[in-house]
Design an enzyme around this catalytic site. Structure first.
Site, short mmCIF file in Angstrom:
data_model
loop_
_atom_site.label_atom_id
_atom_site.label_comp_id
_atom_site.label_asym_id
_atom_site.label_seq_id
_atom_site.Cartn_x
_atom_site.Cartn_y
_atom_site.Cartn_z
CE LYS A 95 5.23 -1.73 -1.35
NZ LYS A 95 3.84 -1.22 -1.35
N GLY A 156 -5.43 -2.72 -3.18
CA GLY A 156 -6.65 -1.92 -3.27
C GLY A 156 -7.95 -2.69 -3.22
CB ALA A 182 -1.40 -5.43 -1.07
#
Length: 256
Positions: A95, A156, A182
């Protein structure tokens, strides 16, 4: 089933390993959500020790590991981290994450494309974390990335699919899997992503920081399954006008 490069996954929910209170809780949550692909930041594990507190339980769980280059600020740093991961873990899967600004953690499009092209040429199976930019995602696909991972919102933030309009374009034009990564904060966000055509979602913070991470992981599993099933079932088209489900005109006229 979801096909990415040389692997096939039954689950369309990918997870991360950060922010969990303990390694045991992390593994329990991963098992509860049914994820078969798990990301881990190279900066958080001791690559010299397979009995690392994070790495060992993941290996024992039998999941596919997706090392990421989180913390890299340039293409060169990401490429260096990728080679460390491949040597230590014996995997070409990666990733790719490059975010130079620690406050916003937004991916650098120029450095990401540059690193992706080089890493693909070096034999890596690259899944780049990127902005929800349809042009960039197409370019990443063209240089050989196995999937693209556009953000729904900042990492987050739990804001959900703030980039929905752009995600729809990316999904429509992609010929590789699209993984929304995300910003997904609650299970309904994940369901919406699958409903709109995403192939998978990657969720970490929303599960790890929940009061009950294991049950939240279960909730995300069910939401992803529901979103996928809804899409496959062919939902009705949207309309600006009302359409009666039980017309009463004939009944009223007959009673007059």
């Amino acid at each position: 089933m979801l096909h990415i490069a040389d692997k096939t996954f039954a689950s369309h929910l990918f997870t991360g390993t950060g922010k969990f209170a303990s390694s045991q809780l992390m593994v329990e949550a991963i098992r509860a959500c049914g994820s078969q692909l798990v990301t881990l930041a190279m900066k958080r594990v001791d690559l010299r020790q397979h009995n690392d507190a994070i790495l060992e339980p993941l290996i024992a769980a039998g999941v596919t590991l997706l090392p990421n280059t989180s913390g890299a600020k340039t293409a060169e740093e990401a490429i260096f981290a990728a080679h460390l991961a491949r040597e230590a873990l014996g995997t070409n899967w990666l990733k790719l994450e490059i975010h130079p600004d620690a406050r916003w953690l937004l991916p650098d499009p120029i450095e990401t494309l540059k690193a992706a092209e080089t890493l693909v040429q070096q034999g890596f199976i690259v899944l780049p974390y990127c902005g929800a930019d349809p042009v960039l995602c197409k370019r990443l696909e063209e240089v050989g990335c196995a999937a693209v991972m556009p953000l729904g919102a900042p990492i987050g933030s739990n804001q959900g699919l703030e980039t929905r309009a752009m995600l729809e374009i990316i999904i429509q034009q992609a010929t590789v899997p699209v993984v929304v990564d995300a910003g997904i904060g609650v299970p309904s966000h994940a369901a919406q992503a699958l409903e709109m055509g995403a192939d998978a979602v990657l969720v970490n913070t929303a599960i790890a920081v929940a009061d009950d991470p294991v049950n939240m992981a279960k909730a995300f599993r069910l939401a992803v399954e529901a979103g996928l099933l809804a899409r496959q079932s062919g939902p009705g088209s949207r309309s600006h006008f009302a359409h009666a489900t039980s017309p009463l005109t004939g009944f009223l006229e007959a009673s007059a």
